[in-house]
Scaffold this active site. Structure first.
Site, PDB file in Angstrom:
ATOM      1  CB  SER A  84      83.987 -34.920  39.006  1.00 43.87           C
ATOM      2  OG  SER A  84      85.082 -34.862  38.103  1.00 43.87           O
TER       3      SER A  84
HETATM    4  N1  SAH Z   1      85.862 -38.170  34.938  1.00 45.34           N
HETATM    5  C1  SAH Z   1      86.728 -37.904  36.412  1.00 45.34           C
HETATM    6  C2  SAH Z   1      87.261 -36.633  36.723  1.00 45.34           C
HETATM    7  C3  SAH Z   1      88.813 -36.705  36.147  1.00 45.34           C
HETATM    8  S1  SAH Z   1      89.405 -34.972  36.602  1.00 45.34           S
HETATM    9  C4  SAH Z   1      85.780 -38.345  37.601  1.00 45.34           C
HETATM   10  O1  SAH Z   1      84.772 -39.188  37.299  1.00 45.34           O
HETATM   11  O2  SAH Z   1      85.904 -38.097  38.801  1.00 45.34           O
HETATM   12  C5  SAH Z   1      89.678 -34.582  34.884  1.00 45.34           C
HETATM   13  C6  SAH Z   1      90.551 -35.649  33.991  1.00 45.34           C
HETATM   14  O3  SAH Z   1      91.096 -35.089  32.776  1.00 45.34           O
HETATM   15  C7  SAH Z   1      92.109 -35.718  34.706  1.00 45.34           C
HETATM   16  O4  SAH Z   1      92.393 -37.246  35.094  1.00 45.34           O
HETATM   17  C8  SAH Z   1      93.047 -35.148  33.594  1.00 45.34           C
HETATM   18  O5  SAH Z   1      94.512 -36.219  33.608  1.00 45.34           O
HETATM   19  C9  SAH Z   1      92.082 -35.461  32.372  1.00 45.34           C
HETATM   20  N2  SAH Z   1      92.591 -34.868  31.176  1.00 45.34           N
HETATM   21  C10 SAH Z   1      93.247 -33.396  31.152  1.00 45.34           C
HETATM   22  N3  SAH Z   1      93.405 -33.001  29.815  1.00 45.34           N
HETATM   23  C11 SAH Z   1      93.150 -34.243  29.138  1.00 45.34           C
HETATM   24  C12 SAH Z   1      93.370 -34.401  27.388  1.00 45.34           C
HETATM   25  N4  SAH Z   1      93.571 -33.403  26.799  1.00 45.34           N
HETATM   26  N5  SAH Z   1      92.885 -35.523  27.148  1.00 45.34           N
HETATM   27  C13 SAH Z   1      92.549 -36.562  28.100  1.00 45.34           C
HETATM   28  N6  SAH Z   1      92.500 -36.269  29.468  1.00 45.34           N
HETATM   29  C14 SAH Z   1      92.518 -35.053  29.914  1.00 45.34           C
END
Ligand code: SAH
Length: 218
Positions: free
Chosen positions: A68
């Site tokens: 993010s």
């Molecule tokens: N928190 C991260 C951002 C990750 S992007 C950071 O600090 O940069 C969002 C993430 O959510 C992705 O890795 C994606 O695989 C995950 N995601 C999407 N749907 C999900 C679900 N139903 N359960 C768990 N993770 C999920």
């Protein structure tokens, strides 16, 4: 070479510039700004992208996912912390673990769920490397929450559902806050729900752009 060392792109000046930008964009919580300043972000991205790690932008982390944007991580952390100290927090969408690491000093324990299995292992390694010891990571579908550890004082989602899953709201403690992007691509809003004795209050914190929260596992 030590990946945490203050080489070029990780210099104090580069990080100060990022923090200044977050301030300019309206982040006011000094604890959050300081955490972003000291936490190395370049270790969460591929080496080829490390030189861009202190730009205020999302970057690819593989499997079609991104780390993010620092602004949004700071904004969500700040929004979650407003309203008092947090014990147990549930995070949905661990990704590379950056948000987990930003949040970790401010809460007692973080339970974090990620649906893409290889990302879970990688995030675990990075958090260990940074000596983040209060996070429990699990491969699973965050739509359902993590009911065996509920209720939570805070819930934070890093991916956007079309509408808020009832299961998540149900796992919020009285006084607990849930911060999550909600809505279809191009029309998402960051929401904060607070559970009260009698129900739930809802605030709209502004437009955002997240990857979709997907059901099931990968
Ligand atoms: N928190 C991260 C951002 C990750 S992007 C950071 O600090 O940069 C969002 C993430 O959510 C992705 O890795 C994606 O695989 C995950 N995601 C999407 N749907 C999900 C679900 N139903 N359960 C768990 N993770 C999920």
């Amino acid at each position: 070479m030590n990946r945490h060392a203050g080489i070029g792109m990780t210099s104090a000046r580069t990080r100060d510039r990022l923090v200044q930008r977050l301030r300019d964009q309206g982040i006011v919580d000094l604890r959050v700004l300081e955490r972003v300043r000291v936490l190395p972000r370049h270790i969460f991205v591929d080496e080829a992208l490390a030189s861009r790690a202190y730009e205020d932008t999302a970057l690819p982390i593989g499997f079609g996912q991104t780390i993010s944007q620092p602004f949004i991580v700071a904004r969500m952390t700040e929004a979650l912390l407003q309203g008092g100290p947090l014990g147990k927090v549930l995070e949905i969408g661990t990704g590379c673990g950056y948000q987990t690491a930003v949040l970790s000093p401010f809460v007692e324990l973080i339970y974090s769920i990620e649906r893409v299995e290889p990302l879970v292992q990688r995030a675990r390694e990075r958090l260990l490397e940074l000596d983040v010891r209060n996070a429990r990571l699990r491969h699973g579908d965050g739509m359902k929450g993590w009911p065996t550890q509920a209720p939570y004082d805070g819930i934070l989602a890093a991916a956007a559902p079309l509408t808020l899953p009832e299961a998540l709201v149900a796992q919020l403690a009285v006084g607990g806050r849930l911060v999550a992007p909600v809505g279809p691509e191009g029309e998402q809003q960051l929401l904060r729900l607070t559970r009260t004795e009698t129900g739930v209050t809802r605030e709209i914190l502004g437009p955002v752009s997240f990857v979709p929260l997907l059901g099931g596992l990968a």
